[in-house]
Motif scaffolding. Sequence first.
Motif, PDB file in Angstrom:
ATOM      1  N   VAL A   1      13.502  16.364 -19.390  1.00 47.49           N
ATOM      2  CA  VAL A   1      14.062  15.200 -18.207  1.00 47.49           C
ATOM      3  C   VAL A   1      15.190  14.648 -18.741  1.00 47.49           C
ATOM      4  N   LEU A   2      16.363  14.783 -18.119  1.00 51.93           N
ATOM      5  CA  LEU A   2      18.006  14.436 -18.727  1.00 51.93           C
ATOM      6  C   LEU A   2      18.109  13.054 -17.760  1.00 51.93           C
ATOM      7  N   PHE A   3      18.453  11.979 -18.392  1.00 48.44           N
ATOM      8  CA  PHE A   3      19.209  10.921 -17.768  1.00 48.44           C
ATOM      9  C   PHE A   3      20.571  10.617 -18.327  1.00 48.44           C
ATOM     10  N   VAL A   4      21.664  10.349 -17.040  1.00 54.32           N
ATOM     11  CA  VAL A   4      22.845  10.331 -17.758  1.00 54.32           C
ATOM     12  C   VAL A   4      23.021   8.686 -17.681  1.00 54.32           C
ATOM     13  N   VAL A   5      23.565   8.307 -19.012  1.00 55.70           N
ATOM     14  CA  VAL A   5      23.941   6.874 -19.392  1.00 55.70           C
ATOM     15  C   VAL A   5      25.415   6.847 -18.678  1.00 55.70           C
ATOM     16  N   TYR A   6      26.240   7.319 -18.946  1.00 51.17           N
ATOM     17  CA  TYR A   6      27.583   7.466 -18.490  1.00 51.17           C
ATOM     18  C   TYR A   6      28.092   8.660 -18.364  1.00 51.17           C
ATOM     19  N   GLY A   7      29.378   8.819 -17.708  1.00 53.09           N
ATOM     20  CA  GLY A   7      30.101  10.141 -17.609  1.00 53.09           C
ATOM     21  C   GLY A   7      29.603  11.016 -16.290  1.00 53.09           C
ATOM     22  N   THR A   8      30.385  12.219 -16.121  1.00 59.36           N
ATOM     23  CA  THR A   8      29.923  12.894 -15.110  1.00 59.36           C
ATOM     24  C   THR A   8      29.703  14.362 -15.822  1.00 59.36           C
ATOM     25  N   LEU A   9      28.525  14.854 -15.542  1.00 59.80           N
ATOM     26  CA  LEU A   9      27.882  16.130 -16.126  1.00 59.80           C
ATOM     27  C   LEU A   9      27.614  17.071 -14.923  1.00 59.80           C
ATOM     28  N   ARG A  10      27.877  18.320 -15.147  1.00 62.69           N
ATOM     29  CA  ARG A  10      27.383  19.184 -14.452  1.00 62.69           C
ATOM     30  C   ARG A  10      26.157  20.211 -15.399  1.00 62.69           C
ATOM     31  N   VAL A  11      25.185  20.502 -14.591  1.00 65.10           N
ATOM     32  CA  VAL A  11      23.970  20.941 -15.402  1.00 65.10           C
ATOM     33  C   VAL A  11      23.443  21.957 -14.265  1.00 65.10           C
ATOM     34  N   GLY A  12      22.624  22.846 -15.040  1.00 65.54           N
ATOM     35  CA  GLY A  12      22.024  24.186 -14.305  1.00 65.54           C
ATOM     36  C   GLY A  12      21.070  24.693 -15.094  1.00 65.54           C
ATOM     37  N   PHE A  13      20.054  25.393 -14.435  1.00 65.01           N
ATOM     38  CA  PHE A  13      19.124  25.956 -14.880  1.00 65.01           C
ATOM     39  C   PHE A  13      18.985  27.314 -14.330  1.00 65.01           C
ATOM     40  N   VAL A  14      18.437  28.542 -14.692  1.00 70.51           N
ATOM     41  CA  VAL A  14      18.218  30.002 -14.152  1.00 70.51           C
ATOM     42  C   VAL A  14      17.023  30.108 -14.325  1.00 70.51           C
TER      43      VAL A  14
ATOM     44  N   GLU B   1      14.399  37.080  -9.866  1.00 71.21           N
ATOM     45  CA  GLU B   1      15.508  36.546  -9.058  1.00 71.21           C
ATOM     46  C   GLU B   1      16.714  36.142  -9.813  1.00 71.21           C
ATOM     47  N   PHE B   2      16.334  35.446 -11.128  1.00 72.37           N
ATOM     48  CA  PHE B   2      17.494  34.868 -11.861  1.00 72.37           C
ATOM     49  C   PHE B   2      18.462  34.015 -11.049  1.00 72.37           C
ATOM     50  N   THR B   3      17.542  33.095 -10.258  1.00 72.62           N
ATOM     51  CA  THR B   3      18.401  32.114  -9.494  1.00 72.62           C
ATOM     52  C   THR B   3      18.796  30.845 -10.203  1.00 72.62           C
ATOM     53  N   LEU B   4      20.248  30.633  -9.747  1.00 64.58           N
ATOM     54  CA  LEU B   4      20.856  29.379 -10.571  1.00 64.58           C
ATOM     55  C   LEU B   4      20.864  28.341  -9.662  1.00 64.58           C
ATOM     56  N   PHE B   5      20.095  27.035 -10.470  1.00 65.16           N
ATOM     57  CA  PHE B   5      20.230  25.816  -9.627  1.00 65.16           C
ATOM     58  C   PHE B   5      21.128  24.994 -10.472  1.00 65.16           C
ATOM     59  N   THR B   6      22.236  24.461  -9.788  1.00 64.56           N
ATOM     60  CA  THR B   6      23.302  23.512 -10.436  1.00 64.56           C
ATOM     61  C   THR B   6      23.601  22.174  -9.686  1.00 64.56           C
ATOM     62  N   ASN B   7      23.824  21.179 -10.388  1.00 69.65           N
ATOM     63  CA  ASN B   7      24.143  19.832  -9.980  1.00 69.65           C
ATOM     64  C   ASN B   7      25.097  19.329 -10.880  1.00 69.65           C
ATOM     65  N   THR B   8      25.844  18.148  -9.911  1.00 70.06           N
ATOM     66  CA  THR B   8      26.627  17.444 -10.663  1.00 70.06           C
ATOM     67  C   THR B   8      26.180  16.042 -10.696  1.00 70.06           C
ATOM     68  N   LEU B   9      25.818  15.650 -11.958  1.00 68.84           N
ATOM     69  CA  LEU B   9      25.233  14.234 -11.964  1.00 68.84           C
ATOM     70  C   LEU B   9      26.066  13.037 -12.539  1.00 68.84           C
ATOM     71  N   TYR B  10      25.501  11.768 -12.142  1.00 69.51           N
ATOM     72  CA  TYR B  10      26.646  10.393 -12.438  1.00 69.51           C
ATOM     73  C   TYR B  10      25.624   9.577 -13.071  1.00 69.51           C
ATOM     74  N   PRO B  11      26.261   8.583 -13.494  1.00 71.98           N
ATOM     75  CA  PRO B  11      25.548   7.481 -14.353  1.00 71.98           C
ATOM     76  C   PRO B  11      24.233   6.914 -13.507  1.00 71.98           C
ATOM     77  N   GLY B  12      23.013   6.975 -14.011  1.00 76.56           N
ATOM     78  CA  GLY B  12      21.949   6.677 -13.480  1.00 76.56           C
ATOM     79  C   GLY B  12      21.028   7.700 -12.868  1.00 76.56           C
ATOM     80  N   ASP B  13      21.646   8.900 -12.942  1.00 73.96           N
ATOM     81  CA  ASP B  13      21.115  10.051 -12.241  1.00 73.96           C
ATOM     82  C   ASP B  13      20.004  10.879 -13.296  1.00 73.96           C
ATOM     83  N   LEU B  14      19.221  11.615 -12.830  1.00 73.95           N
ATOM     84  CA  LEU B  14      18.226  12.268 -13.589  1.00 73.95           C
ATOM     85  C   LEU B  14      18.171  13.725 -12.983  1.00 73.95           C
TER      86      LEU B  14
END
Length: 220
Positions: free
Chosen positions: A118-131, A136-149
Amino acid sequence: MAAFLDFVRLTFLVLLLTVPWGAIAADEDPLQDVCVADINAQVKVNGFVCKASISAPDFVSPILRKPGNINNKLGSSVTAAGAANFPGLNTQGLSFARIDYAPGGVVPPHNHPRASEVLFVVYGTLRVGFVTSSPEFTLFTNTLYPGDLTVFPRGLVHFIINVGDTQALSLSGLDSQNPGASLLPNVLFASNPTIGDDVLGKAFNLPPWEIEKIKAAVKG
């Protein structure tokens, strides 16, 4: 004898259907309140043996206080706290990490064979993803902002990149005292000894000289 074997088969089937497999996939449950790791013990077990004498400081660690060095080719630094460097975590089925990122810094595709994260963003803007795994090899990706999990399921390949213009910081909790980390570039191109160019050439449809070029880049 036949009746006995039928009974054994039936018992085994019942166990397969009733055992909570999700629970036993993680670290085993502790058998006592605490078991501070004796890092210097000569006895090798699945984890660490317990220290004979413990005190309050065994349950505190300053490991994550300081930012990691992000002046490297990846532009990121992972500082991990597990039982090996924070003995109070021994047998608790937990580890923790801070990740510092330069602008554009990346944690390359990797997986944790023994833990979900479980990853928590303290500050900054992150793009994350897993396959997901095959087929299927499906990619799930999101952009995270401070406070996001976000969550990276156990064993699945995932990545993180700082897509902001400033440095970033995230914190991660993992449900194993030794989750392990297999970075795909290193696993494929920097193993010891290295995987043969004939194997990698077939896998990536590349000539041997291209494989050697990639190996040199990863090792460099």
